[in-house]
Design a protein around this motif. Sequence first.
Motif, PDB file in Angstrom:
ATOM      1  N   LEU A 149      28.761  62.296  14.240  1.00  0.00           N
ATOM      2  CA  LEU A 149      28.071  61.084  14.690  1.00  0.00           C
ATOM      3  C   LEU A 149      28.698  59.801  14.128  1.00  0.00           C
ATOM      4  O   LEU A 149      28.153  58.709  14.327  1.00  0.00           O
ATOM      5  N   PHE A 150      29.834  59.919  13.455  1.00  0.00           N
ATOM      6  CA  PHE A 150      30.480  58.754  12.830  1.00  0.00           C
ATOM      7  C   PHE A 150      30.736  57.609  13.807  1.00  0.00           C
ATOM      8  O   PHE A 150      30.513  56.447  13.458  1.00  0.00           O
ATOM      9  N   PRO A 151      31.210  57.885  15.047  1.00  0.00           N
ATOM     10  CA  PRO A 151      31.422  56.757  15.960  1.00  0.00           C
ATOM     11  C   PRO A 151      30.162  55.931  16.212  1.00  0.00           C
ATOM     12  O   PRO A 151      30.252  54.721  16.461  1.00  0.00           O
ATOM     13  N   LEU A 152      29.005  56.571  16.149  1.00  0.00           N
ATOM     14  CA  LEU A 152      27.744  55.869  16.365  1.00  0.00           C
ATOM     15  C   LEU A 152      27.243  55.231  15.065  1.00  0.00           C
ATOM     16  O   LEU A 152      26.942  54.034  15.012  1.00  0.00           O
ATOM     17  N   LEU A 153      27.179  56.032  14.003  1.00  0.00           N
ATOM     18  CA  LEU A 153      26.611  55.566  12.735  1.00  0.00           C
ATOM     19  C   LEU A 153      27.451  54.467  12.105  1.00  0.00           C
ATOM     20  O   LEU A 153      26.909  53.500  11.546  1.00  0.00           O
ATOM     21  N   HIS A 154      28.758  54.623  12.175  1.00  0.00           N
ATOM     22  CA  HIS A 154      29.666  53.670  11.541  1.00  0.00           C
ATOM     23  C   HIS A 154      30.278  52.692  12.551  1.00  0.00           C
ATOM     24  O   HIS A 154      30.265  51.487  12.354  1.00  0.00           O
ATOM     25  N   GLY A 155      30.776  53.246  13.671  1.00  0.00           N
ATOM     26  CA  GLY A 155      31.504  52.415  14.626  1.00  0.00           C
ATOM     27  C   GLY A 155      30.631  51.536  15.493  1.00  0.00           C
ATOM     28  O   GLY A 155      31.115  50.562  16.074  1.00  0.00           O
ATOM     29  N   THR A 156      29.340  51.858  15.596  1.00  0.00           N
ATOM     30  CA  THR A 156      28.416  51.017  16.377  1.00  0.00           C
ATOM     31  C   THR A 156      27.394  50.347  15.472  1.00  0.00           C
ATOM     32  O   THR A 156      27.324  49.115  15.419  1.00  0.00           O
ATOM     33  N   PHE A 157      26.608  51.140  14.749  1.00  0.00           N
ATOM     34  CA  PHE A 157      25.539  50.560  13.926  1.00  0.00           C
ATOM     35  C   PHE A 157      26.116  49.716  12.786  1.00  0.00           C
ATOM     36  O   PHE A 157      25.802  48.531  12.649  1.00  0.00           O
ATOM     37  N   TRP A 158      26.936  50.337  11.950  1.00  0.00           N
ATOM     38  CA  TRP A 158      27.451  49.629  10.764  1.00  0.00           C
ATOM     39  C   TRP A 158      28.373  48.483  11.169  1.00  0.00           C
ATOM     40  O   TRP A 158      28.375  47.425  10.549  1.00  0.00           O
ATOM     41  N   TYR A 159      29.144  48.684  12.238  1.00  0.00           N
ATOM     42  CA  TYR A 159      30.041  47.625  12.719  1.00  0.00           C
ATOM     43  C   TYR A 159      29.259  46.366  13.062  1.00  0.00           C
ATOM     44  O   TYR A 159      29.716  45.240  12.808  1.00  0.00           O
ATOM     45  N   THR A 160      28.080  46.527  13.643  1.00  0.00           N
ATOM     46  CA  THR A 160      27.275  45.369  14.037  1.00  0.00           C
ATOM     47  C   THR A 160      26.316  44.911  12.937  1.00  0.00           C
ATOM     48  O   THR A 160      25.516  44.010  13.154  1.00  0.00           O
ATOM     49  N   GLY A 161      26.402  45.546  11.760  1.00  0.00           N
ATOM     50  CA  GLY A 161      25.622  45.086  10.613  1.00  0.00           C
ATOM     51  C   GLY A 161      24.408  45.914  10.275  1.00  0.00           C
ATOM     52  O   GLY A 161      23.721  45.621   9.299  1.00  0.00           O
ATOM     53  N   MET A 162      24.117  46.971  11.067  1.00  0.00           N
ATOM     54  CA  MET A 162      22.912  47.763  10.825  1.00  0.00           C
ATOM     55  C   MET A 162      23.227  48.977   9.964  1.00  0.00           C
ATOM     56  O   MET A 162      23.981  49.860  10.394  1.00  0.00           O
ATOM     57  N   PRO A 163      22.654  49.079   8.762  1.00  0.00           N
ATOM     58  CA  PRO A 163      22.751  50.340   8.034  1.00  0.00           C
ATOM     59  C   PRO A 163      21.875  51.383   8.699  1.00  0.00           C
ATOM     60  O   PRO A 163      20.858  51.065   9.316  1.00  0.00           O
ATOM     61  N   SER A 164      22.290  52.632   8.595  1.00  0.00           N
ATOM     62  CA  SER A 164      21.553  53.719   9.226  1.00  0.00           C
ATOM     63  C   SER A 164      21.030  54.687   8.178  1.00  0.00           C
ATOM     64  O   SER A 164      21.745  55.042   7.242  1.00  0.00           O
ATOM     65  N   VAL A 165      19.788  55.111   8.339  1.00  0.00           N
ATOM     66  CA  VAL A 165      19.284  56.204   7.523  1.00  0.00           C
ATOM     67  C   VAL A 165      19.963  57.486   8.011  1.00  0.00           C
ATOM     68  O   VAL A 165      20.486  57.533   9.125  1.00  0.00           O
TER      69      VAL A 165
END
Length: 283
Positions: free
Chosen positions: A172-188
């Motif tokens: 899920l790295f492309p979503l957790l890091h490449g989408t959420f974290w890239y746009t500033g959102m940390p993910s649980v």
Amino acid sequence: MRILWIFAHPERRSLNGSLLDDGLRALSAQGHESRVSDLYRMGWKPVLDAADLGGTPEDDGRLLVGAAQERAYRADALADDIRAEQEKIAWADALVFQFPLWWHGPPAILKGWFDRVLVQGLAFGLRSPDGRALRYGDGGLAGKRAMVVTTVGARASGFGPRGVHGQVDEVLFPLLHGTFWYTGMPSVPPFVVYGADRLTATGYQRYADELRERLRDLPTAATLPYRHEAGGDYDDALVLRPAVAPGRTGLGVHRRPDGARERERAAAVSGSRGVRGFRGFRG
């Protein structure tokens, strides 16, 4: 807390649909507000095109998507359905993305939601006053947090550290890091239901109880400790400095050894601010 729940499954009478119902009831019982974007029921258009952006190409006739998105966003000229989703994002403190894992990723309809809604000028393509690009820990969605709820057919062991499917956080790295974290959102950490196609009623209840607990902790739970681009770990070429995780490669190097900074941030955010019958086990 205000939660926007983006749901991407074509069948509401599914395992995913039942988890959605249980999750929304839990949020209400816990005193949270929620809104739902049920993409299939909405008939969400998944394909980005010029019509989304006012239909105005560049001077030479080409559609330069990023620039056109930002121009349409700033002119309030994006398609109505895109603007409606962006208003929901602005309202929310946290975003929950629920989907079945198909071919190691979300269904196309959810990918289309990202493509069309998280436009340049809103979620990314922003800069600080000194000209620094705001991404990977910064960005237009900073201050919100994200959570994935997903179902898979495989057993948990297959998504373990040595499992054939790959470690689930890395899948899920492309979503957790490449989408959420890239746009500033940390993910649980993602909430994953394993063995979805053969789940029993007892197994479902166990997962439903766990989901309620995860949602209860959503405002303050430690998030995945990804490194901030601007935190000093990366050089000007966006490569980890030699002294950071020396000798290591792979996706895991982009996580700090501990999540202390995220726990502190979660605490700061927190300081500022009955189950229906199950309808089926198909994922």
